[in-house]
Design a protein around this motif. Structure first.
Motif, PDB file in Angstrom:
ATOM      1  N   ALA A 127      72.625   1.648  70.951  1.00 50.48           N
ATOM      2  CA  ALA A 127      73.369   0.705  70.208  1.00 50.48           C
ATOM      3  C   ALA A 127      73.117   0.663  68.657  1.00 50.48           C
ATOM      4  O   ALA A 127      71.962   0.893  68.405  1.00 50.48           O
ATOM      5  CB  ALA A 127      72.967  -0.658  70.857  1.00 50.48           C
ATOM      6  N   ARG A 177      86.047  10.176  74.305  1.00 50.90           N
ATOM      7  CA  ARG A 177      85.735   8.679  74.398  1.00 50.90           C
ATOM      8  C   ARG A 177      86.855   7.920  75.079  1.00 50.90           C
ATOM      9  O   ARG A 177      87.879   8.026  75.012  1.00 50.90           O
ATOM     10  CB  ARG A 177      85.115   8.416  73.231  1.00 50.90           C
ATOM     11  CG  ARG A 177      86.246   7.882  72.110  1.00 50.90           C
ATOM     12  CD  ARG A 177      85.825   7.648  70.707  1.00 50.90           C
ATOM     13  NE  ARG A 177      86.732   7.086  69.987  1.00 50.90           N
ATOM     14  CZ  ARG A 177      86.464   6.779  68.624  1.00 50.90           C
ATOM     15  NH1 ARG A 177      85.212   6.775  68.084  1.00 50.90           N
ATOM     16  NH2 ARG A 177      87.694   6.674  67.794  1.00 50.90           N
ATOM     17  N   ALA A 232      87.088   3.735  75.716  1.00 51.99           N
ATOM     18  CA  ALA A 232      86.830   2.295  75.152  1.00 51.99           C
ATOM     19  C   ALA A 232      87.241   1.513  76.364  1.00 51.99           C
ATOM     20  O   ALA A 232      88.074   1.876  77.351  1.00 51.99           O
ATOM     21  CB  ALA A 232      87.415   1.784  74.143  1.00 51.99           C
ATOM     22  N   SER A 271      82.742  -0.544  64.544  1.00 54.09           N
ATOM     23  CA  SER A 271      82.974  -1.140  65.866  1.00 54.09           C
ATOM     24  C   SER A 271      84.107  -0.615  66.706  1.00 54.09           C
ATOM     25  O   SER A 271      83.633  -0.488  68.208  1.00 54.09           O
ATOM     26  CB  SER A 271      83.346  -2.770  65.723  1.00 54.09           C
ATOM     27  OG  SER A 271      84.633  -2.831  65.149  1.00 54.09           O
ATOM     28  N   THR A 314      82.913   2.033  69.490  1.00 52.07           N
ATOM     29  CA  THR A 314      82.430   1.605  70.674  1.00 52.07           C
ATOM     30  C   THR A 314      83.108   2.189  71.787  1.00 52.07           C
ATOM     31  O   THR A 314      84.317   1.950  72.134  1.00 52.07           O
ATOM     32  CB  THR A 314      82.264  -0.024  70.862  1.00 52.07           C
ATOM     33  OG1 THR A 314      81.360  -0.384  69.835  1.00 52.07           O
ATOM     34  CG2 THR A 314      81.623  -0.339  72.006  1.00 52.07           C
ATOM     35  N   LEU A 326      76.808   5.794  76.678  1.00 51.75           N
ATOM     36  CA  LEU A 326      77.564   4.531  75.904  1.00 51.75           C
ATOM     37  C   LEU A 326      77.245   4.313  74.518  1.00 51.75           C
ATOM     38  O   LEU A 326      75.738   4.471  74.372  1.00 51.75           O
ATOM     39  CB  LEU A 326      77.263   3.394  76.821  1.00 51.75           C
ATOM     40  CG  LEU A 326      77.802   2.125  76.273  1.00 51.75           C
ATOM     41  CD1 LEU A 326      79.428   1.826  76.124  1.00 51.75           C
ATOM     42  CD2 LEU A 326      77.057   0.889  77.023  1.00 51.75           C
ATOM     43  N   THR A 367      77.535   1.936  71.451  1.00 52.67           N
ATOM     44  CA  THR A 367      77.853   0.415  71.179  1.00 52.67           C
ATOM     45  C   THR A 367      77.785   0.260  69.695  1.00 52.67           C
ATOM     46  O   THR A 367      76.424   0.191  69.456  1.00 52.67           O
ATOM     47  CB  THR A 367      77.054  -0.384  72.064  1.00 52.67           C
ATOM     48  OG1 THR A 367      77.432  -0.507  73.385  1.00 52.67           O
ATOM     49  CG2 THR A 367      77.591  -2.080  71.635  1.00 52.67           C
ATOM     50  N   SER A 410      77.980  -2.434  66.602  1.00 52.83           N
ATOM     51  CA  SER A 410      77.990  -4.178  66.356  1.00 52.83           C
ATOM     52  C   SER A 410      78.207  -4.272  64.959  1.00 52.83           C
ATOM     53  O   SER A 410      77.696  -3.524  64.149  1.00 52.83           O
ATOM     54  CB  SER A 410      76.697  -4.794  67.025  1.00 52.83           C
ATOM     55  OG  SER A 410      75.606  -4.231  66.103  1.00 52.83           O
TER      56      SER A 410
END
Length: 125
Positions: free
Chosen positions: A10, A37, A39, A87, A90, A120, A122, A124
Motif C-alpha cells: 500500500a 495488471r 483491477a 489511485s 491500484t 497487490l 493499493t 490511496s
C-alpha cells in the motif's frame, strides 16, 4: 519457467513501489518478460514488457514516463519500478514470460505461457 512476483503493498498517491519477478527454470527460452495488471471488475491490462536478450522495453501509454522495467541478469529477476503512482494504478500485478511472443503482440495476455502469482498494489489518494 517458474515466476515468483513480490513487492506489492500500500502506498499513497505520488509514491513509489518496486515489484520484482524472479524467474527460474528454462529461462534461456524466454523471449519477453512482461507485466500485466488487473483491477477489480476490469480485464487484465498490459503494463510493459522487456526483451530478455537486449533489454528493449515497451510500455502502455497509461504508465509511460512513470513506470520502468529493468533486469538483473545475474539473478534472472525483472523489476517494475513504479513512480508517481495514482489511485487508478491500484490492481493485482502479474509478471509473465513468453518464448515466442512477437513485438506486435506484446499486449495480448494470451501470448504468454508462464505466469507468476499476482501481487497487490493499493494506491490511496
Amino acid at each position: 519457467v517458474q515466476l515468483q512476483a513480490s513487492g506489492g503493498g500500500a502506498v499513497q498517491a505520488g509514491g513509489s513501489l518496486r515489484l520484482s519477478c524472479a524467474a527460474s527454470g528454462r529461462t534461456f527460452n524466454v523471449r519477453y518478460m512482461a507485466w500485466f495488471r488487473q483491477a477489480p471488475g476490469k480485464e487484465r491490462e498490459f503494463v510493459g514488457a522487456l526483451r530478455w536478450n537486449g533489454g528493449h522495453t515497451y510500455y502502455a501509454d497509461s504508465v509511460k514516463g512513470r513506470f520502468s522495467i529493468s533486469r538483473n541478469n545475474a539473478k534472472d529477476t525483472v523489476y517494475l519500478q513504479m513512480n508517481a503512482l495514482r489511485s487508478e494504478d491500484t490492481a493485482v500485478y502479474y509478471c509473465a514470460a513468453s518464448p515466442s511472443v512477437i513485438q506486435s503482440n506484446l499486449a495480448s495476455h494470451d501470448a504468454y505461457a508462464h505466469w507468476g502469482q499476482g501481487t497487490l498494489v493499493t494506491v490511496s489518494s
